[in-house]
Design a protein around this motif. Structure first.
Motif, PDB file in Angstrom:
ATOM      1  N   LEU A 126       0.829  -1.198   0.000  1.00  0.00           N
ATOM      2  CA  LEU A 126       0.000   0.000   0.000  1.00  0.00           C
ATOM      3  C   LEU A 126       0.868   1.254   0.000  1.00  0.00           C
ATOM      4  N   THR A 127       1.959   1.217   0.743  1.00  0.00           N
ATOM      5  CA  THR A 127       2.892   2.348   0.757  1.00  0.00           C
ATOM      6  C   THR A 127       3.455   2.596  -0.634  1.00  0.00           C
ATOM      7  N   GLN A 128       3.870   1.542  -1.304  1.00  0.00           N
ATOM      8  CA  GLN A 128       4.432   1.688  -2.638  1.00  0.00           C
ATOM      9  C   GLN A 128       3.391   2.180  -3.634  1.00  0.00           C
ATOM     10  N   ALA A 129       2.147   1.741  -3.481  1.00  0.00           N
ATOM     11  CA  ALA A 129       1.091   2.208  -4.379  1.00  0.00           C
ATOM     12  C   ALA A 129       0.898   3.715  -4.251  1.00  0.00           C
ATOM     13  N   VAL A 130       0.911   4.220  -3.013  1.00  0.00           N
ATOM     14  CA  VAL A 130       0.764   5.658  -2.814  1.00  0.00           C
ATOM     15  C   VAL A 130       1.946   6.404  -3.423  1.00  0.00           C
ATOM     16  N   ARG A 131       3.144   5.896  -3.222  1.00  0.00           N
ATOM     17  CA  ARG A 131       4.331   6.543  -3.807  1.00  0.00           C
ATOM     18  C   ARG A 131       4.238   6.587  -5.337  1.00  0.00           C
ATOM     19  N   THR A 132       3.680   5.515  -5.926  1.00  0.00           N
ATOM     20  CA  THR A 132       3.599   5.436  -7.388  1.00  0.00           C
ATOM     21  C   THR A 132       2.656   6.479  -7.954  1.00  0.00           C
ATOM     22  N   VAL A 133       1.519   6.658  -7.325  1.00  0.00           N
ATOM     23  CA  VAL A 133       0.504   7.559  -7.886  1.00  0.00           C
ATOM     24  C   VAL A 133       0.609   8.979  -7.337  1.00  0.00           C
ATOM     25  N   LEU A 134       1.388   9.170  -6.291  1.00  0.00           N
ATOM     26  CA  LEU A 134       1.623  10.508  -5.731  1.00  0.00           C
ATOM     27  C   LEU A 134       3.135  10.748  -5.627  1.00  0.00           C
ATOM     28  N   PRO A 135       3.814  10.947  -6.758  1.00  0.00           N
ATOM     29  CA  PRO A 135       5.269  11.167  -6.723  1.00  0.00           C
ATOM     30  C   PRO A 135       5.617  12.368  -5.835  1.00  0.00           C
ATOM     31  N   GLY A 136       6.629  12.184  -5.029  1.00  0.00           N
ATOM     32  CA  GLY A 136       7.052  13.258  -4.136  1.00  0.00           C
ATOM     33  C   GLY A 136       6.389  13.233  -2.780  1.00  0.00           C
ATOM     34  N   VAL A 137       5.344  12.386  -2.608  1.00  0.00           N
ATOM     35  CA  VAL A 137       4.675  12.261  -1.308  1.00  0.00           C
ATOM     36  C   VAL A 137       5.237  11.043  -0.586  1.00  0.00           C
ATOM     37  N   ALA A 194      -4.462   9.597   6.444  1.00  0.00           N
ATOM     38  CA  ALA A 194      -3.497  10.623   6.858  1.00  0.00           C
ATOM     39  C   ALA A 194      -2.496  10.940   5.751  1.00  0.00           C
ATOM     40  N   ASP A 195      -2.135   9.955   4.949  1.00  0.00           N
ATOM     41  CA  ASP A 195      -1.115  10.147   3.914  1.00  0.00           C
ATOM     42  C   ASP A 195      -1.664  10.712   2.615  1.00  0.00           C
ATOM     43  N   VAL A 196      -2.976  10.658   2.420  1.00  0.00           N
ATOM     44  CA  VAL A 196      -3.595  11.206   1.205  1.00  0.00           C
ATOM     45  C   VAL A 196      -4.499  12.361   1.623  1.00  0.00           C
ATOM     46  N   PRO A 197      -3.953  13.552   1.708  1.00  0.00           N
ATOM     47  CA  PRO A 197      -4.763  14.694   2.152  1.00  0.00           C
ATOM     48  C   PRO A 197      -5.754  15.115   1.076  1.00  0.00           C
ATOM     49  N   GLY A 198      -6.694  15.944   1.491  1.00  0.00           N
ATOM     50  CA  GLY A 198      -7.675  16.452   0.547  1.00  0.00           C
ATOM     51  C   GLY A 198      -9.055  15.887   0.796  1.00  0.00           C
ATOM     52  N   ASP A 199      -9.957  16.165  -0.142  1.00  0.00           N
ATOM     53  CA  ASP A 199     -11.347  15.769   0.021  1.00  0.00           C
ATOM     54  C   ASP A 199     -11.584  14.365  -0.520  1.00  0.00           C
ATOM     55  N   TYR A 200     -12.852  13.953  -0.510  1.00  0.00           N
ATOM     56  CA  TYR A 200     -13.188  12.616  -1.001  1.00  0.00           C
ATOM     57  C   TYR A 200     -12.770  12.446  -2.455  1.00  0.00           C
ATOM     58  N   ALA A 201     -12.991  13.464  -3.274  1.00  0.00           N
ATOM     59  CA  ALA A 201     -12.678  13.350  -4.698  1.00  0.00           C
ATOM     60  C   ALA A 201     -11.204  13.053  -4.913  1.00  0.00           C
ATOM     61  N   GLU A 202     -10.323  13.652  -4.110  1.00  0.00           N
ATOM     62  CA  GLU A 202      -8.890  13.402  -4.249  1.00  0.00           C
ATOM     63  C   GLU A 202      -8.549  11.963  -3.854  1.00  0.00           C
ATOM     64  N   LEU A 203      -9.127  11.491  -2.758  1.00  0.00           N
ATOM     65  CA  LEU A 203      -8.871  10.107  -2.368  1.00  0.00           C
ATOM     66  C   LEU A 203      -9.358   9.149  -3.442  1.00  0.00           C
ATOM     67  N   ALA A 204     -10.543   9.391  -3.987  1.00  0.00           N
ATOM     68  CA  ALA A 204     -11.072   8.511  -5.021  1.00  0.00           C
ATOM     69  C   ALA A 204     -10.188   8.549  -6.261  1.00  0.00           C
ATOM     70  N   ASP A 250      -5.570   1.468 -11.718  1.00  0.00           N
ATOM     71  CA  ASP A 250      -5.232   1.399 -13.140  1.00  0.00           C
ATOM     72  C   ASP A 250      -3.733   1.287 -13.401  1.00  0.00           C
ATOM     73  N   GLY A 251      -2.913   1.723 -12.439  1.00  0.00           N
ATOM     74  CA  GLY A 251      -1.489   1.827 -12.728  1.00  0.00           C
ATOM     75  C   GLY A 251      -0.562   1.011 -11.864  1.00  0.00           C
ATOM     76  N   VAL A 252      -1.104   0.293 -10.857  1.00  0.00           N
ATOM     77  CA  VAL A 252      -0.256  -0.483  -9.953  1.00  0.00           C
ATOM     78  C   VAL A 252      -0.696  -1.941 -10.029  1.00  0.00           C
ATOM     79  N   PRO A 253       0.093  -2.807 -10.681  1.00  0.00           N
ATOM     80  CA  PRO A 253      -0.339  -4.202 -10.850  1.00  0.00           C
ATOM     81  C   PRO A 253      -0.590  -4.927  -9.531  1.00  0.00           C
ATOM     82  N   GLU A 254       0.135  -4.550  -8.465  1.00  0.00           N
ATOM     83  CA  GLU A 254      -0.005  -5.242  -7.173  1.00  0.00           C
ATOM     84  C   GLU A 254      -1.159  -4.712  -6.332  1.00  0.00           C
ATOM     85  N   PHE A 255      -1.965  -3.831  -6.911  1.00  0.00           N
ATOM     86  CA  PHE A 255      -3.045  -3.207  -6.144  1.00  0.00           C
ATOM     87  C   PHE A 255      -4.224  -4.172  -6.049  1.00  0.00           C
ATOM     88  N   GLY A 256      -4.127  -5.104  -5.089  1.00  0.00           N
ATOM     89  CA  GLY A 256      -5.164  -6.101  -4.886  1.00  0.00           C
ATOM     90  C   GLY A 256      -4.852  -6.911  -3.655  1.00  0.00           C
TER      91      GLY A 256
END
Length: 367
Positions: A16-27, A57-67, A75-81
């Motif tokens: 899950l940590t790696q998935a966040v890093r992949t879709v939020l570069p720099g976070v 906590a690691d994905v700030p913003g509103d619901y739309a941003e989390l979604a 769509d972009g992380v093969p291990e996301f499952g």
């Protein structure tokens, strides 16, 4: 095979940590990294909740941003499952409820349906059911016509009154008829995976509302598919063990004239960790064939000196007039994580079509 609590683990947190890093570069997902070493001391649902809160906590913003982040990972992380889907879908549901509004709620429902095939969204669905049961059920009813068996199963499984590992939805118990339209739509489903969920849901319903469960099953049997009998038998299994007359009659287990010899035990003193074997013979003394649901009941000694009964399945048989069968079973008293034994007086009895036989007494001894 891991214990249930270990299904959400450090590897789950790292994925899950790696998935966040992949879709939020720099976070840098600091909360997820901090959560990983804390998982070992927690039970399964607590582990999922910890990762859910860390993700929020690691994905700030509103619901739309989390979604947006979740869909990008989909769509972009093969291990996301796998087991990371539980905290992810819980985060989606939690954020939608906190934000309020129909748009976030409906989108969260759609996202849960989309992700359920990667593990299951049934646990996260409970949060949305608790928030607005009627709105959720309106959407879920549409899921019953989905071409995706995982989504159809989510409609039944996610709305079970007593879904294991999940938070309770009190309205599902106090409004027992609310989910019957979902079961009506799915009990003839072409997927055994879906039908099995329907049967378990009906069994949950029967725990508090036996009459409704039997009436629902009776309607299904009035116009059965080839699979309906199996669904009904599995769905009414708890009522059969309880000796519920309506369930027994519906399944063809009517009162019978029987002669029962036993149960006879192979010993009268059994150490915890050991086992006892019993035998019995059953003869149909009536003039008609007798269809029999044969169970046995173990009366356990409790710490407070009382006894509690637990029913176990033996067999179902049809006996012709004057026909006799012998039944035997070895029952183990090996300690389990879900069952604790106390030394003292115990007993075993048969239960045939809901009617108990005489009890055979024995003593359970300390190891």
């Amino acid at each position: 095979m891991p214990f249930a609590d270990e299904l959400v683990n450090g590897h789950t947190a790292r994925l899950l940590t790696q998935a966040v890093r992949t879709v939020l570069p720099g976070v840098e997902p600091a909360a997820l990294r901090a959560a990983a070493p804390r998982l070992d001391a927690l039970a399964l649902r607590e582990r999922a909740d910890l990762l859910r809160d860390a993700l929020l906590a690691d994905v700030p913003g509103d619901y739309a941003e989390l979604a947006r982040v979740v869909r990008a990972a989909r769509d972009g992380v093969p291990e996301f499952g796998g087991w990371l889907i539980w905290p992810v879908t819980s985060a989606v549901a939690t954020k939608a409820v906190a934000e309020g509004g129909d748009a976030a709620f409906d989108d969260a429902m759609a996202l849960l349906a989309d992700l359920t095939g990667r593990l299951t969204s049934e646990f996260a669905l409970r949060l949305l059911l608790r928030h607005d049961l009627d709105r959720a059920l309106g959407i879920i009813t549409g899921w019953t016509a989905s071409p995706d068996a995982d989504v159809r199963r989510l409609a039944s499984e996610g709305t079970r009154p007593y879904l294991p590992w999940s938070v309770r939805v009190p309205e599902l118990i106090t409004r027992p008829g609310a989910t019957v339209p979902v079961l009506d739509a799915l009990h003839r489903d072409g997927s055994e995976y879906v039908r099995r969920s329907v049967a378990n849901h009906l069994n949950d319903l029967s725990r508090d509302h036996a009459g409704l469960a039997v009436a629902t099953a009776r309607r299904w049997l009035d116009d059965p598919a080839p699979t309906t009998g199996r669904v009904v038998r599995h769905g009414l299994r708890t009522l059969v063990k309880r000796g519920h007359p309506g369930a027994l009659e519906l399944l063809g287990f009517t009162p019978a004239a029987l002669e029962i010899d036993g149960p006879v035990l192979d010993r009268t003193h059994v150490p915890i960790g050991g086992s006892v074997r019993f035998t019995a013979t059953i003869r149909n003394t009536g003039a008609e064939d007798a269809r029999l649901a044969i169970d046995y009941v173990v009366h356990h000694h409790r710490a407070n000196g009382s006894q509690s009964a637990r029913t176990f399945k033996l067999t179902t048989r049809t006996l012709a007039p004057d026909e006799t069968i012998a039944v035997t079973r070895e029952h183990s008293f090996r300690p389990l994580t879900t069952r604790r034994y106390h030394p003292g007086p115990h007993a075993i009895a048969l239960q045939i079509n809901g009617v108990p036989s005489d009890r055979a007494e024995f003593q359970l001894l300390s190891p």
